[in-house]
Design an enzyme around this catalytic site. Structure first.
Site, PDB file in Angstrom:
ATOM      1  N   LYS A 180     -65.047 -13.944 -49.430  1.00 15.30           N
ATOM      2  CA  LYS A 180     -64.402 -14.975 -50.341  1.00 15.30           C
ATOM      3  C   LYS A 180     -65.231 -15.050 -51.568  1.00 15.30           C
ATOM      4  O   LYS A 180     -64.772 -15.255 -52.667  1.00 15.30           O
ATOM      5  CB  LYS A 180     -64.023 -16.013 -49.481  1.00 15.30           C
ATOM      6  CG  LYS A 180     -63.191 -15.875 -48.457  1.00 15.30           C
ATOM      7  CD  LYS A 180     -61.665 -15.712 -48.971  1.00 15.30           C
ATOM      8  CE  LYS A 180     -60.773 -15.314 -47.962  1.00 15.30           C
ATOM      9  NZ  LYS A 180     -59.474 -14.555 -48.347  1.00 15.30           N
TER      10      LYS A 180
ATOM     11  N   TYR B  41     -67.766 -13.376 -43.505  1.00 13.74           N
ATOM     12  CA  TYR B  41     -66.283 -13.572 -43.886  1.00 13.74           C
ATOM     13  C   TYR B  41     -66.366 -14.492 -45.147  1.00 13.74           C
ATOM     14  O   TYR B  41     -65.688 -14.173 -46.159  1.00 13.74           O
ATOM     15  CB  TYR B  41     -65.526 -14.620 -42.790  1.00 13.74           C
ATOM     16  CG  TYR B  41     -64.382 -15.104 -43.324  1.00 13.74           C
ATOM     17  CD1 TYR B  41     -63.076 -14.474 -43.699  1.00 13.74           C
ATOM     18  CD2 TYR B  41     -64.268 -16.581 -43.557  1.00 13.74           C
ATOM     19  CE1 TYR B  41     -62.158 -15.125 -44.428  1.00 13.74           C
ATOM     20  CE2 TYR B  41     -63.349 -17.164 -44.166  1.00 13.74           C
ATOM     21  CZ  TYR B  41     -62.171 -16.476 -44.598  1.00 13.74           C
ATOM     22  OH  TYR B  41     -60.843 -16.908 -45.048  1.00 13.74           O
TER      23      TYR B  41
ATOM     24  N   SER C 199     -61.292 -20.240 -49.880  1.00 15.40           N
ATOM     25  CA  SER C 199     -61.393 -21.199 -48.918  1.00 15.40           C
ATOM     26  C   SER C 199     -62.441 -22.156 -49.094  1.00 15.40           C
ATOM     27  O   SER C 199     -63.543 -21.610 -49.731  1.00 15.40           O
ATOM     28  CB  SER C 199     -62.008 -20.023 -47.551  1.00 15.40           C
ATOM     29  OG  SER C 199     -62.212 -20.941 -46.506  1.00 15.40           O
TER      30      SER C 199
HETATM   31  P1  NAD Z   1     -53.174 -14.365 -41.376  1.00 14.28           P
HETATM   32  O1  NAD Z   1     -54.122 -13.139 -40.504  1.00 14.28           O
HETATM   33  O2  NAD Z   1     -52.155 -14.752 -40.626  1.00 14.28           O
HETATM   34  O3  NAD Z   1     -52.435 -13.220 -42.607  1.00 14.28           O
HETATM   35  C1  NAD Z   1     -53.297 -12.555 -43.462  1.00 14.28           C
HETATM   36  C2  NAD Z   1     -52.245 -11.089 -43.345  1.00 14.28           C
HETATM   37  O4  NAD Z   1     -52.956 -10.129 -44.112  1.00 14.28           O
HETATM   38  C3  NAD Z   1     -52.003 -10.708 -42.024  1.00 14.28           C
HETATM   39  O5  NAD Z   1     -50.476 -10.714 -41.977  1.00 14.28           O
HETATM   40  C4  NAD Z   1     -52.574  -9.053 -42.012  1.00 14.28           C
HETATM   41  O6  NAD Z   1     -51.722  -8.477 -41.205  1.00 14.28           O
HETATM   42  C5  NAD Z   1     -52.573  -8.985 -43.546  1.00 14.28           C
HETATM   43  N1  NAD Z   1     -53.911  -7.875 -43.776  1.00 14.28           N
HETATM   44  C6  NAD Z   1     -55.066  -8.110 -43.515  1.00 14.28           C
HETATM   45  N2  NAD Z   1     -55.722  -7.089 -44.127  1.00 14.28           N
HETATM   46  C7  NAD Z   1     -54.890  -6.269 -44.771  1.00 14.28           C
HETATM   47  C8  NAD Z   1     -54.783  -5.072 -45.452  1.00 14.28           C
HETATM   48  N3  NAD Z   1     -56.002  -4.484 -45.839  1.00 14.28           N
HETATM   49  N4  NAD Z   1     -53.720  -4.629 -45.990  1.00 14.28           N
HETATM   50  C9  NAD Z   1     -52.561  -5.259 -45.827  1.00 14.28           C
HETATM   51  N5  NAD Z   1     -52.549  -6.264 -45.184  1.00 14.28           N
HETATM   52  C10 NAD Z   1     -53.484  -6.834 -44.729  1.00 14.28           C
HETATM   53  O7  NAD Z   1     -54.103 -15.170 -41.965  1.00 14.28           O
HETATM   54  P2  NAD Z   1     -53.528 -16.674 -42.899  1.00 14.28           P
HETATM   55  O8  NAD Z   1     -54.143 -17.622 -42.246  1.00 14.28           O
HETATM   56  O9  NAD Z   1     -52.298 -16.613 -43.099  1.00 14.28           O
HETATM   57  O10 NAD Z   1     -54.715 -16.602 -44.184  1.00 14.28           O
HETATM   58  C11 NAD Z   1     -54.113 -15.968 -45.376  1.00 14.28           C
HETATM   59  C12 NAD Z   1     -55.373 -16.093 -46.371  1.00 14.28           C
HETATM   60  O11 NAD Z   1     -55.774 -17.168 -46.585  1.00 14.28           O
HETATM   61  C13 NAD Z   1     -56.612 -15.036 -45.889  1.00 14.28           C
HETATM   62  O12 NAD Z   1     -57.047 -14.307 -47.093  1.00 14.28           O
HETATM   63  C14 NAD Z   1     -57.493 -16.086 -45.388  1.00 14.28           C
HETATM   64  O13 NAD Z   1     -59.015 -15.462 -45.402  1.00 14.28           O
HETATM   65  C15 NAD Z   1     -57.252 -17.200 -46.232  1.00 14.28           C
HETATM   66  N6  NAD Z   1     -57.497 -18.434 -45.539  1.00 14.28           N
HETATM   67  C16 NAD Z   1     -57.027 -18.751 -44.407  1.00 14.28           C
HETATM   68  C17 NAD Z   1     -57.657 -20.070 -43.933  1.00 14.28           C
HETATM   69  C18 NAD Z   1     -56.903 -20.542 -42.543  1.00 14.28           C
HETATM   70  O14 NAD Z   1     -57.383 -21.470 -41.855  1.00 14.28           O
HETATM   71  N7  NAD Z   1     -55.858 -19.952 -41.923  1.00 14.28           N
HETATM   72  C19 NAD Z   1     -58.235 -20.794 -44.517  1.00 14.28           C
HETATM   73  C20 NAD Z   1     -58.834 -20.536 -45.938  1.00 14.28           C
HETATM   74  C21 NAD Z   1     -58.253 -19.363 -46.523  1.00 14.28           C
HETATM   75  C1  WQD Z   2     -61.995 -27.489 -36.969  1.00 10.49           C
HETATM   76  C2  WQD Z   2     -63.149 -28.390 -35.909  1.00 10.49           C
HETATM   77  C3  WQD Z   2     -64.618 -27.381 -34.545  1.00 10.49           C
HETATM   78  C4  WQD Z   2     -62.113 -25.179 -32.020  1.00 10.49           C
HETATM   79  C5  WQD Z   2     -62.523 -22.322 -40.008  1.00 10.49           C
HETATM   80  C6  WQD Z   2     -63.207 -21.342 -40.637  1.00 10.49           C
HETATM   81  C7  WQD Z   2     -63.026 -21.717 -42.331  1.00 10.49           C
HETATM   82  C8  WQD Z   2     -61.580 -21.527 -42.522  1.00 10.49           C
HETATM   83  C9  WQD Z   2     -60.729 -22.522 -41.746  1.00 10.49           C
HETATM   84  C10 WQD Z   2     -60.427 -19.538 -43.298  1.00 10.49           C
HETATM   85  C11 WQD Z   2     -64.514 -28.243 -35.857  1.00 10.49           C
HETATM   86  C12 WQD Z   2     -63.669 -27.989 -33.805  1.00 10.49           C
HETATM   87  C13 WQD Z   2     -62.319 -26.175 -33.068  1.00 10.49           C
HETATM   88  C14 WQD Z   2     -62.105 -25.646 -30.545  1.00 10.49           C
HETATM   89  C15 WQD Z   2     -63.344 -27.646 -31.384  1.00 10.49           C
HETATM   90  N1  WQD Z   2     -60.780 -20.196 -42.402  1.00 10.49           N
HETATM   91  N2  WQD Z   2     -63.146 -27.074 -32.714  1.00 10.49           N
HETATM   92  N3  WQD Z   2     -62.863 -26.766 -30.326  1.00 10.49           N
HETATM   93  O1  WQD Z   2     -64.357 -24.368 -38.342  1.00 10.49           O
HETATM   94  O2  WQD Z   2     -63.578 -26.068 -40.220  1.00 10.49           O
HETATM   95  O3  WQD Z   2     -62.868 -23.556 -40.418  1.00 10.49           O
HETATM   96  O4  WQD Z   2     -61.123 -22.177 -40.176  1.00 10.49           O
HETATM   97  O5  WQD Z   2     -61.437 -19.612 -44.346  1.00 10.49           O
HETATM   98  O6  WQD Z   2     -63.591 -20.533 -42.854  1.00 10.49           O
HETATM   99  O7  WQD Z   2     -64.573 -21.347 -40.541  1.00 10.49           O
HETATM  100  O8  WQD Z   2     -61.720 -24.948 -38.417  1.00 10.49           O
HETATM  101  O9  WQD Z   2     -60.284 -25.171 -36.666  1.00 10.49           O
HETATM  102  O10 WQD Z   2     -62.291 -23.829 -36.251  1.00 10.49           O
HETATM  103  O11 WQD Z   2     -62.506 -26.126 -36.389  1.00 10.49           O
HETATM  104  O12 WQD Z   2     -63.949 -28.454 -31.193  1.00 10.49           O
HETATM  105  O13 WQD Z   2     -61.862 -24.902 -29.630  1.00 10.49           O
HETATM  106  O14 WQD Z   2     -62.457 -28.242 -34.668  1.00 10.49           O
HETATM  107  O15 WQD Z   2     -66.117 -27.671 -34.249  1.00 10.49           O
HETATM  108  O16 WQD Z   2     -65.227 -29.324 -36.080  1.00 10.49           O
HETATM  109  P1  WQD Z   2     -63.279 -24.571 -39.352  1.00 10.49           P
HETATM  110  P2  WQD Z   2     -61.567 -24.968 -36.918  1.00 10.49           P
END
Ligand code: NAD
Ligand code: WQD
Length: 340
Positions: A154, A150, A126
């Site tokens: 990562k 979190y 991330s």
């Molecule tokens: P999500 O929660 O929709 O998907 C993650 C899945 O992993 C879920 O279906 C959950 O049930 C499963 N899971 C969690 N712990 C588990 C375990 N111990 N064993 C088996 N399954 C498990 O999240 P997502 O948005 O699809 O994110 C996927 C990956 O990408 C995550 O690792 C997340 O940290 C990373 N990521 C997400 C974002 C984002 O903004 N969505 C951004 C950067 C990184």
């Molecule tokens: C985006 C922008 C908020 C909600 C997070 C995690 C990051 C990654 C992605 C997994 C910011 C603003 C948000 C609201 C708002 N996840 N906001 N009102 O913070 O960039 O990243 O998700 O790895 O680790 O920190 O994403 O969608 O929460 O926010 O004004 O109700 O929207 O302040 O500027 P962020 P976000």
């Protein structure tokens, strides 16, 4: 690759879209997920999209015996590892749970892969590993730091993968640092279905659009950005899914790749609200409230390495992200519990 790919977290938001992308490319997949943050009903939606996995295993990545059984049953060509917990605020309250699930889980998975001689992995990292960036756009060489548990998980997983590759260069590892994935599958059958109050901007906006929440709170308009609201690099989840296929293909020999997946274009919270309202013809009532602790002013990818190493770049614009997110939300007001 005719052997299947194991997708951990494959019923989740990004995982389910990646299952579709792989199926469209003729790549068989097996999904493993413990369903702690997703629904088994995703599987019906995948079937509608002709993307049913060969097998869905409800299991935990921390369960070595379950992993060994699965790795004995299939000769996997590799693993895409999405499984993990991702709520920043929750991780501050429950650091041990996050470390245990995300770090112990990943180490357990890597050990099972090693035992089974499967040494190709694409890992979901991330942009959070860049903390509060000194400058944007952020190259992969920027300093890494964690600002919450979190993010720490990562960073710890990335470090483990780097150590592993240094110790055993047979590994093929892609560390993908996602920026802000939003949008949904164009069919309206798959999308993001957070439990409870959404933490992230786009699902909050779509719930306001639906009338499930009264108004959006904009967290601060006093940042050093063009309109004062926070600037992020939003990318369409289907582009992100395609990035995983590109990464698998790039791992055609032992190597360690570290790549940002983003557009390189900045979108402010106000831009997002305005674009969503214009594209979908739905107003988004909003009010400005103080900054959310821990937020940074700007976070943008330098996406050039992804183009150079994976031959991948985003194709779908912000209008499309807003249109697809709204199609998903309006077709599925109860998320995956909405009858098909
Ligand atoms: P999500 O929660 O929709 O998907 C993650 C899945 O992993 C879920 O279906 C959950 O049930 C499963 N899971 C969690 N712990 C588990 C375990 N111990 N064993 C088996 N399954 C498990 O999240 P997502 O948005 O699809 O994110 C996927 C990956 O990408 C995550 O690792 C997340 O940290 C990373 N990521 C997400 C974002 C984002 O903004 N969505 C951004 C950067 C990184
Ligand atoms: C985006 C922008 C908020 C909600 C997070 C995690 C990051 C990654 C992605 C997994 C910011 C603003 C948000 C609201 C708002 N996840 N906001 N009102 O913070 O960039 O990243 O998700 O790895 O680790 O920190 O994403 O969608 O929460 O926010 O004004 O109700 O929207 O302040 O500027 P962020 P976000």
């Amino acid at each position: 690759m005719t052997h299947p790919i194991l997708i951990t977290g494959g019923t989740g938001f990004i995982g389910s879209h990646t299952v579709v992308a792989l199926a469209e490319a003729g790549q068989p997949v097996v999904i493993l997920d413990n369903l702690c943050n997703s629904s088994a009903k995703v599987l019906d939606r995948l079937a509608r999209l002709n993307a049913s996995p060969i097998e869905f295993v409800q299991a935990d990545i921390r369960d070595s015996a379950a992993l060994d059984t699965l790795f004995a049953r299939y000769q996997f060509a590799g693993v895409i590892h999405f499984a993990g917990l991702k709520a920043v605020g929750e991780s501050v309250a429950q650091p041990l749970r996050y470390l245990e699930n995300n770090v112990s889980g990943t180490l357990n998975l890597l050990q099972a892969m090693d035992r089974a001689n499967v040494r190709r992995i694409v890992f979901s990292s991330s942009a959070t590993v860049y903390g509060d960036p000194v400058s944007v756009p952020i190259p992969e060489t920027a300093a890494l730091t964690a600002t919450n548990p979190y993010g720490r998980t990562k960073l710890m997983c990335e470090d483990a993968l780097r150590e592993l590759h240094a110790a055993d260069p047979r590994w093929r590892i892609a560390i993908l640092r996602y920026f802000n994935p939003v949008g949904a599958h164009e069919s309206g059958l798959l999308g993001e279905a957070p439990n409870g109050i959404p933490n992230n901007l786009m699902p909050y906006i779509t719930q306001v659009a639906l009338g499930q929440r009264a108004h959006l709170q904009i967290f601060g308009n006093d940042y050093d950005t063009p309109d004062g609201t926070g600037v992020r690099d939003y990318l369409h989840v289907s582009d992100l899914a395609a990035g995983h296929l590109a990464a698998l293909r790039a791992l055609n020999e032992p190597k360690l790749l570290t790549v940002n997946l983003g557009t390189g274009r900045g979108v402010s919270v106000q831009d997002m609200v305005d674009t969503f309202a214009r594209v979908n013809g739905v107003p988004i009532p909003h009010q400005v409230v103080p900054r959310r602790p821990g937020d940074v002013a700007q976070c943008l990818a330098d996406p050039r390495q992804a183009k150079a190493l994976l031959n991948w770049e985003t194709l779908l614009d912000l209008d499309r992200m807003c249109a697809d997110a709204w199609r998903w939300q309006s077709m599925n007001p109860q998320g995956f519990d909405t009858p098909l």
